[in-house]
Scaffold this active site. Structure first.
Site, PDB file in Angstrom:
ATOM      1  N   LYS A 262       2.745   4.683   1.954  1.00 36.65           N
ATOM      2  CA  LYS A 262       1.569   5.508   2.183  1.00 36.65           C
ATOM      3  C   LYS A 262       0.641   4.486   1.425  1.00 36.65           C
ATOM      4  O   LYS A 262      -0.647   4.402   1.998  1.00 36.65           O
ATOM      5  CB  LYS A 262       1.654   6.538   2.024  1.00 36.65           C
ATOM      6  CG  LYS A 262       0.017   7.505   2.489  1.00 36.65           C
ATOM      7  CD  LYS A 262       0.013   8.694   2.422  1.00 36.65           C
ATOM      8  CE  LYS A 262      -1.033   9.883   2.747  1.00 36.65           C
ATOM      9  NZ  LYS A 262      -1.781   9.089   1.505  1.00 36.65           N
ATOM     10  N   ARG A 263       0.404   3.821   0.379  1.00 35.91           N
ATOM     11  CA  ARG A 263      -0.305   3.435  -0.753  1.00 35.91           C
ATOM     12  C   ARG A 263      -0.857   2.162  -0.341  1.00 35.91           C
ATOM     13  O   ARG A 263      -1.939   1.773   0.312  1.00 35.91           O
ATOM     14  CB  ARG A 263       0.455   2.949  -1.685  1.00 35.91           C
ATOM     15  CG  ARG A 263       0.273   4.553  -2.474  1.00 35.91           C
ATOM     16  CD  ARG A 263       1.034   3.954  -4.404  1.00 35.91           C
ATOM     17  NE  ARG A 263       2.249   3.537  -4.680  1.00 35.91           N
ATOM     18  CZ  ARG A 263       2.841   4.252  -4.566  1.00 35.91           C
ATOM     19  NH1 ARG A 263       2.742   5.597  -4.343  1.00 35.91           N
ATOM     20  NH2 ARG A 263       4.377   3.689  -4.950  1.00 35.91           N
TER      21      ARG A 263
END
Length: 511
Positions: A262-263
């Site tokens: 997700k980062r």
């Protein structure tokens, strides 16, 4: 076990469904449909501490949006339920007892503190044949002591008994034969008395066997657990009905090394979830492909070609074409870089090939968001408007910025275009253009173009200056579709009204 193909997608309701999980679900679905098989959705909620409200509904909604059909599951029902692991406690207890009775597993009472102490004492500590007799378990303690501890309510776990120094063979349809020595496999926990639930390892094996799963198709990150699962099938005496393993290549970061996270999406500005996710605990909102304006068909097509190729140059596939072409023989062993720009390209191609009327229906809610009553325009008008600009967009959300002038006259005009295209004599030229347009009876694009361009030539006017000033008054800036296609759609009266408004409101920019 029947010969009919049966596959399962088994996510945990611990948060939003990652795009890597979506691809796993898709590959399961393609293989099942290609072979006339069954697609099962099983919810793996044995880790009660990580359960997140709303996650299960999110999973179902995401798969439905993408067109990944489920044949058996919590919502669909079926003959092999329950399909939620937390509802299968009685089933798991039976098989835990079977392993214990057959000497294939044992009870361990070691506390977390005791395990931490042992890890500090022993470098690279592993609970296995070399250490188990020094721990507190039913192999090292007298039976009376074991019975006493259980009767006293002492918390315990059940661990598989792994025999050391034997080769465990895993057959994988993508990776071929993978051999692991059992000495590197620790005595994994299979069951915890604290919550009366099995761990992933036991629950998966029992459920796959009882649900007659023929192929376990999952991500590469689960490959290290495959040898343990082979040992469990053997421990239960189910080796002859063991499913075929398929471990899909990882989805990798667009840049650098490592698994997509997700980062990475937050850092580079793309979603890693199919739908927008509202975290019920933190209140954080994570973007989704649906809300970003991606079409589900484009997302499916994009994901299908990450780690798989058809063996041809074809890139655009319908779901039916993917089902027909899919094969594990063309899946890569190497991880696939997540090229989010390619994902945009797929969405652009699908929008380009979409019927204008269908795209117009998708666009209508965007009109409402900007205060435009779609009923003021005919369906044909809206369809022709989006049809003119769809070659310029990647997402449905881009339509408004490119087509808003079709639905509201400009109130502001681009300064850079005014500076370049609007001179002292431009208003007079535009007034003459109005008279020309008033005299056109047939405003179809080709006819109006021939008349206006003929007038420009006959009067020895500068084509670029006239046409760009014309466009500026109608559109508000010097860009957009073919000017006479715009004029045909808007009609003579609206075009004239906009030129007149431009004459009144646009003033030359003098340096």
């Amino acid at each position: 076990m029947e010969n009919k193909v049966r596959v399962r997608f088994a996510p945990s309701p611990t948060g939003p469904l990652h795009i890597g999980g979506v691809r796993t679900a898709l590959f399961n679905y393609l293989f099942a449909r290609q072979n006339g098989g069954t697609m099962i959705l099983r919810i793996e909620d044995t880790d009660s501490n990580r359960f997140v409200p709303g996650a299960e509904d999110y999973i179902n909604e995401a798969l439905q949006w993408l067109g990944i059909g489920i044949d058996e599951g919590v919502r669909e029902g079926g003959n092999f339920g329950p399909y939620k692991q937390s509802e299968r406690r009685d089933i798991y207890r039976k098989y835990v007892k079977q392993l214990l009775d057959n000497g294939k597993a044992y009870i361990a009472f070691d506390t977390p503190e005791e395990l931490d102490t042992k890890r500090k004492e022993v470098a690279n500590f592993q609970y296995d044949a070399s250490t188990r007799m020094s721990m507190r378990n039913s192999l090292s303690l007298p039976k009376e002591e074991v019975d006493r501890l259980i009767a006293a309510g002492e918390k315990y776990v059940v661990r598989i008994l792994v025999e050391p120094n034997r080769d465990v063979l895993v057959n994988d349809l993508i990776r071929g034969e993978v051999t692991i020595n059992s000495s590197v496999i620790d005595d994994k926990v299979l069951y915890k008395s604290a919550d009366d639930l099995p761990t992933y390892h036991l629950a998966n094996i029992v459920d796959d066997h009882l649900m007659e799963v023929t192929h376990v198709i999952r991500g590469e990150e689960w490959l290290p657990s495959a040898p343990l699962h082979v040992l469990l099938y053997e421990a239960f005496g189910w080796k002859d009905t063991m499913p075929q393993f398929v471990h899909l290549p990882l989805l990798l970061k667009p840049d650098g090394k490592g698994k997509l996270s997700k980062r990475d999406g937050d850092r580079l500005g793309f979603p890693v979830f199919p739908l927008e996710w509202h975290d019920p605990v933190t209140g954080d909102i994570s973007s989704g492909y649906r809300e970003r304006g991606y079409l589900p068909q484009a997302v499916v097509n994009f994901l299908a070609l990450l780690g798989w190729n058809p063996g041809t140059d074809q890139e655009i596939f319908s779901m039916e074409e993917l089902i027909k072409a899919f094969s594990f023989e063309h899946c890569s062993k190497k991880g696939a870089k997540f090229d989010f720009e390619k994902g945009k390209w797929f969405n652009h191609e699908y929008l380009m090939n979409m019927d204008d009327a269908e795209l117009a229906e998708i666009f209508k809610p965007e009109l409402a968001k900007h205060g435009i009553d779609a009923s003021q325009f005919s369906d044909d008008y809206i369809a022709r408007a989006v049809g003119m600009i769809k070659s310029r967009i990647n997402f449905v959300g881009d339509i408004w910025d490119n087509a808003k002038f079709f639905f509201q006259a400009p109130t502001e005009y681009a300064p850079k275009d005014i500076k370049k295209r609007w001179k002292e004599d431009t208003p007079e030229t535009m007034r003459l253009l109005i008279e020309v347009i008033k005299g056109i009876d047939d405003m179809t694009s080709a006819n109006a173009e021939a008349i206006v361009l003929g007038w420009i030539k006959d009067n020895e006017l500068h084509l670029g200056n006239v046409m760009n000033a014309f466009r500026l008054t109608v559109v508000g800036e010097c860009k957009g579709p073919h000017m006479f296609d715009i004029a045909e759609l808007m009609g003579k009266d609206e075009i004239i009204a906009r030129i007149e408004r431009g004459i009144e409101n646009i003033k030359p920019i003098v340096e």
